[in-house]
Design a protein around this motif. Structure first.
Motif, short mmCIF file in Angstrom:
data_model
loop_
_atom_site.label_atom_id
_atom_site.label_comp_id
_atom_site.label_asym_id
_atom_site.label_seq_id
_atom_site.Cartn_x
_atom_site.Cartn_y
_atom_site.Cartn_z
N ALA A 170 36.87 35.98 25.75
CA ALA A 170 36.09 36.54 26.85
C ALA A 170 36.75 37.78 27.44
O ALA A 170 36.10 38.55 28.14
N LEU A 171 38.04 37.98 27.15
CA LEU A 171 38.72 39.18 27.64
C LEU A 171 38.61 40.32 26.63
O LEU A 171 39.19 41.38 26.82
N GLY A 172 37.90 40.07 25.56
CA GLY A 172 37.74 41.12 24.57
C GLY A 172 38.79 41.10 23.48
O GLY A 172 39.05 42.11 22.84
N ASN B 52 27.49 37.65 27.47
CA ASN B 52 28.65 38.28 26.83
C ASN B 52 28.82 37.73 25.41
O ASN B 52 29.88 37.83 24.81
N VAL B 82 33.47 42.62 20.74
CA VAL B 82 34.75 42.76 21.41
C VAL B 82 34.64 43.76 22.56
O VAL B 82 35.10 43.51 23.68
N ARG B 85 32.56 42.22 25.41
CA ARG B 85 33.25 41.25 26.27
C ARG B 85 34.28 41.91 27.17
O ARG B 85 34.68 41.32 28.18
N ARG B 86 34.72 43.10 26.81
CA ARG B 86 35.58 43.83 27.74
C ARG B 86 34.78 44.31 28.93
O ARG B 86 35.26 44.39 30.04
N MET B 90 34.35 37.17 32.12
CA MET B 90 33.85 35.83 32.36
C MET B 90 34.91 34.95 33.02
O MET B 90 36.08 35.01 32.66
#
Lengths: 284, 252
Positions: A170-172, B52, B82, B85-86, B90
């Motif tokens: 979720a932080l990429g 997301n 990716v 989600r940045r 969440m």
């Protein structure tokens, strides 16, 4: 009431008896080996070459051989096993094919070790022309250990909470970043523990090394991974069944058994210590 | 609607053959707080995770329709999840700090994004912890384990962790459901502060909470969006009988 209590007491007794039988067998084996082999084990026994047709001297080359072959086993089984486990648990989708692969891996752990030995002869000794050598024997044991390594590693990976993965994603984080930073550090302890237990089992195996590299008797230490070698389990087998002066060498056989058991126990103990250490790190 | 940040158009989601989300159409305004309410299993968390694409993680999920963020369909082929989600952070229902230090938890998102500049990381961690109203409580023990924090602090740490990567949207999945009233109040105050800079969507079981923190409220039921509107309207003059029944506690 009375009857139920009797039931309970006899039930517990039966369970205790089961436990006692198992423990007794283990103890008898240990006491027998220690009492008969303890006298043979001394510094010379551990560090000298065998002499006079293996009726005197030590078992140094067998210890060296077992350690080397176990190292080769580890070199094959650890990266390959962990890699497979990461693939199966993290990347592979749950399809009929991956399910069949999983079942196959579990079944492979039940294949008799002599079958691995014969397979090793065909693949490593003959097809890959590695000859009867430490590397052939090590790879054969490595193959035999793989199902254990993969299964144990997969279990360790499954124990990592999904929240760690989701949080990172979720932080990429990419999938690989998530695995590298948030999954492997918390599963490596379990993975290594399972692997070491598998290696300890491999170190005590005779059948897989019988045709792939273990030698009856060698007057010198192996000088490369392509040399033949002496190994503790095979040496024990020779000394207890094949030797021409079998009663004379009995203490040596017991001493060899004792050294082998201590070696395997030491590896298992190492696994426990490692797991404990890594757990502590995890909590900090 | 002006300043629309998220636009959902004819969105369906299937777990295998089961349809969990049915034909959702809604628009979410930038720098607003939208509360999603509805009974358990109504698909509100699933919908949140669609924004997301965290549902991608679960196998066997199929979607139809469009979800546009800044006029770009996030289910389009050229989208990198990716990057998505940045941009869309969440916070999970159960606080999930990583087994690392407080500092490393917040720095995690920066590090995986390839930031190596120590000063920058230091500043960003401090700023994020301040923004999540946790700084004063942890500034003297940044190197101790995140697990030493209380439940409420852990959840604020997770918020700080999400803020550190500078998302534009913050998704919160029942962020206070496991917290006591005091900790809940802190999180709610925080949401109020955060909406100046972020677009926030919060799933909640607690209707008072939705009424307190959100500008808009969406009511979900059995995978469908029953109604969405200004929170004041939804809670005083709901347009649908079903919404009224739910918020007055007749079911759910």
């Amino acid at each position: 009431m009375k009857k139920r209590q009797v039931c309970q007491v006899t039930g517990f007794l039966a369970l205790r008896a089961c436990m006692a039988v198992v423990l007794a067998v283990l103890l008898i084996i240990l006491i027998d080996i220690v009492s008969k082999g303890g006298g043979a084990v001394n510094w010379e026994f551990l560090t000298a070459m065998p002499r006079k047709g293996m009726t005197e001297g030590g078992i140094f080359p067998a210890i060296v051989g077992t350690v080397l072959v176990t190292l080769i086993t580890a070199v094959l089984a650890i990266p390959l096993g962990m890699g497979c486990a990461v693939y199966l648990n993290e990347y592979a989708k749950d399809t009929p094919i991956t399910r069949i692969i999983r079942i196959a891996i579990r079944n492979l752990s039940g294949v008799p070790s002599i079958v691995y030995g014969l397979f090793g002869v065909v693949l490593f000794v003959q097809a890959l022309r590695l000859g009867t050598s430490i590397i052939s024997a090590g790879f054969t044991l490595g193959l035999m250990t793989l199902p254990w390594t993969i299964t144990a590693s997969e279990e360790a990976l499954k124990n990592v909470p999904r929240a760690y993965r989701d949080g990172a994603l979720a932080l990429g984080a990419t999938k690989w970043q998530t695995i590298r930073t948030n999954v492997l550090p918390y599963s490596i302890g379990g993975m290594l523990t399972g692997t070491i237990l598998g290696l300890a089992r491999a170190a005590g195996e005779t059948a897989p090394i019988l045709f792939t590299g273990a030698a009856f008797y060698l007057p010198r230490l192996p000088n490369s991974v392509f040399s033949q070698f002496m190994a503790l389990p095979y040496h024990l087998y020779i000394m207890s069944t094949q030797h021409h002066a079998i009663t004379k060498v009995r203490p040596i056989a017991y001493g060899t058994a004792l050294v082998l058991i201590v070696l395997v126990f030491a590896m298992n103990f190492g696994a426990v210590v490692l797991r404990y250490k890594l757990r502590k790190v995890k909590k900090e | 609607m002006k300043d629309s940040k998220i636009k959902v158009n004819g969105f369906n989601l299937f777990y295998g053959s089961v349809q969990a989300i049915k034909n959702i159409n809604l628009t979410i305004r930038a720098n607003s707080v939208t509360g999603i309410i509805g009974p358990s299993g109504c698909g509100k968390s699933t919908f949140l995770r669609s924004l997301n694409r965290m549902n991608d993680v679960i196998g066997n999920v199929r979607t139809e329709g469009r979800v546009e963020i800044d006029a770009e369909n996030i289910y389009g082929k050229e989208i990198d999840v990716v990057d998505l989600r940045r941009k869309v952070g969440m916070v999970f229902q159960k606080s999930n700090p990583f087994p690392k230090s407080i500092f490393e938890n917040v720095a995690y998102g920066l590090r995986i994004n390839g930031i190596r500049d120590r000063n920058y990381i230091q500043q960003k961690v401090e700023k994020s912890l301040q923004d999540s109203a946790l700084w004063n409580e942890v500034k003297d023990r940044l190197n101790s384990s995140a697990f030493d924090l209380s439940g409420g602090q852990q959840q604020r740490l997770c918020i700080a962790r999400a803020l550190a990567v500078e998302p534009e949207i913050l998704l919160m999945d029942e962020p206070a459901s496991a917290l006591d009233p005091t900790a809940t109040l802190k999180i709610e105050e925080l949401i109020h502060e955060l909406k100046k800079n972020y677009t926030i969507i919060i799933v909640t079981h607690n209707m008072q909470q939705a009424a307190r923190v959100s500008d808009f409220t969406a009511f979900f039921m059995l995978g469908e969006l029953i109604e969405i509107g200004l929170t004041s309207t939804i809670f005083t003059k709901p347009g649908k009988k079903m919404t009224e029944d739910y918020i007055t506690g007749r079911f759910g």
